[in-house]
Write an enzyme that holds these catalytic residues in place. Structure first.
Site, PDB file in Angstrom:
ATOM      1  N   MET A   7      -3.614  -5.986 -20.207  1.00 38.24           N
ATOM      2  CA  MET A   7      -3.539  -5.103 -19.039  1.00 38.24           C
ATOM      3  C   MET A   7      -4.628  -4.037 -19.115  1.00 38.24           C
ATOM      4  SD  MET A   7       0.638  -4.802 -18.749  1.00 38.24           S
ATOM      5  CE  MET A   7       0.804  -3.855 -20.263  1.00 38.24           C
ATOM      6  N   ASP A   8      -5.813  -4.406 -18.671  1.00 35.33           N
ATOM      7  CA  ASP A   8      -6.971  -3.523 -18.789  1.00 35.33           C
ATOM      8  C   ASP A   8      -7.335  -2.935 -17.420  1.00 35.33           C
ATOM      9  OD1 ASP A   8      -9.118  -2.229 -19.946  1.00 35.33           O
ATOM     10  OD2 ASP A   8     -10.470  -3.945 -19.734  1.00 35.33           O
ATOM     11  N   GLY A   9      -7.693  -1.668 -17.415  1.00 37.93           N
ATOM     12  CA  GLY A   9      -8.245  -1.078 -16.208  1.00 37.93           C
ATOM     13  C   GLY A   9      -7.465   0.069 -15.588  1.00 37.93           C
TER      14      GLY A   9
ATOM     15  N   ARG B  40      -9.800   3.121 -15.322  1.00 33.01           N
ATOM     16  CA  ARG B  40     -10.842   2.880 -14.320  1.00 33.01           C
ATOM     17  C   ARG B  40     -10.269   2.906 -12.902  1.00 33.01           C
ATOM     18  NH1 ARG B  40     -13.477  -2.527 -16.016  1.00 33.01           N
ATOM     19  NH2 ARG B  40     -11.717  -2.709 -17.452  1.00 33.01           N
TER      20      ARG B  40
ATOM     21  N   THR C   8      -7.295  -8.623 -17.143  1.00 33.67           N
ATOM     22  CA  THR C   8      -7.809  -7.919 -15.975  1.00 33.67           C
ATOM     23  C   THR C   8      -8.988  -7.048 -16.383  1.00 33.67           C
ATOM     24  OG1 THR C   8      -6.235  -6.112 -16.310  1.00 33.67           O
ATOM     25  CG2 THR C   8      -5.565  -7.911 -14.850  1.00 33.67           C
TER      26      THR C   8
END
Length: 270
Positions: free
Chosen positions: A42-44, A47, A215
């Site tokens: 679960m990246d972002g 950002r 992601t």
């Protein structure tokens, strides 16, 4: 009927239509093979907050928790039996103390909310397990995680494995130490086998992932289940985790189905 009631009625009809459409899509999707275990990197979240000019320190992470709810619902409806969420890596504790505290507080808030839902009987089809170096968590968060595991222990349906304070490198060290203790205790053999180590991995409670979805547009595992994913399909999407939606998940599963011949050949060769 006033304007507010009309909007509420329209919203109810629209949601009902979307539910029917989603079920139809999933029924078609289930004609092909469905991954028995999907892992999400679960990246972002940060950002996402920057992209939308969200000032609160936890804004991106809160949006990420909404995505968790939707993704788990979709996986349940599709019939995926195991889901793993890379919630907070071991190395993430090196971030600014304010951010770490913010994420831990938010995680505690969501865990306590989920405990209430489980006790009230609203999570009968969901079993939650936390893995990782849980001793790195504060006592209140660790107790809440343990409590959630207890209240969902007998549940059947989707098993959700939440990786907190986790990294493969620490998991391997942990597994080797545990397997050495077991071997020394047996007295029969001092030789470690691969199977001995795998039995002591945090993730030994679930099968290896068939599909890994990351992601944020980056093509790396970031020290996440690198031992277990040698035969998995890695799917990356430029969507940030809070942006992940129904179609991103459907597209990843369609890719998994298209790659079946290759994946099956890889299984046989290995």
């Amino acid at each position: 009927m006033n304007t507010r009631e009309e909007v509420g009625e329209f919203s109810k009809l629209f949601n009902g239509f979307m539910t029917l459409m989603r079920r139809f899509i999933f029924k078609v999707l289930c004609v092909g093979p469905i991954p028995n275990h999907i892992s999400f990197i679960m990246d972002g979240n940060r950002r996402f907050a920057k992209k939308h000019n969200l000032q609160d320190l936890d804004a991106g992470h809160r949006a990420g928790f909404v995505s968790v709810t939707h993704v788990l619902q979709y996986c349940q409806e599709i019939g995926v039996p195991y889901v793993t969420l890379y919630a907070f890596g071991h190395d993430n504790f090196r971030r600014e103390p304010e951010e770490v505290k913010c994420v831990m507080d938010l995680m505690l808030e969501k865990i306590e909310l989920t405990i209430d839902q489980a006790i009230s009987g609203n999570l009968n089809n969901l079993k939650v397990i936390f893995i990782g170096d849980l001793n790195m968590l504060n006592e209140r968060l660790k107790a809440a995680a343990q409590r959630l595991m207890e209240v969902t222990e007998e549940n059947r349906g989707l098993m959700v494995v939440v990786c907190v304070a986790y990294s493969t490198s620490h998991e391997i060290v942990h597994a080797i130490r545990e397997s050495c203790v077991k071997k020394c205790g047996d007295g029969d053999s001092q030789v470690l086998e691969v199977s001995d180590i795998e039995e002591c991995m945090y993730t030994s409670i679930v099968p290896d992932p068939a599909l890994v979805i990351r992601t944020g547009g980056r093509d790396r595992l970031s020290n996440f289940m690198t031992w277990q994913t040698s035969k998995s399909l890695l799917h990356t999407t430029v969507a940030l985790w809070p942006e992940l939606g129904l179609w991103h998940l459907v597209w990843a599963i369609l890719k998994f189905q298209r790659m079946q011949n290759y994946l099956q050949k890889k299984q046989k060769l290995d």
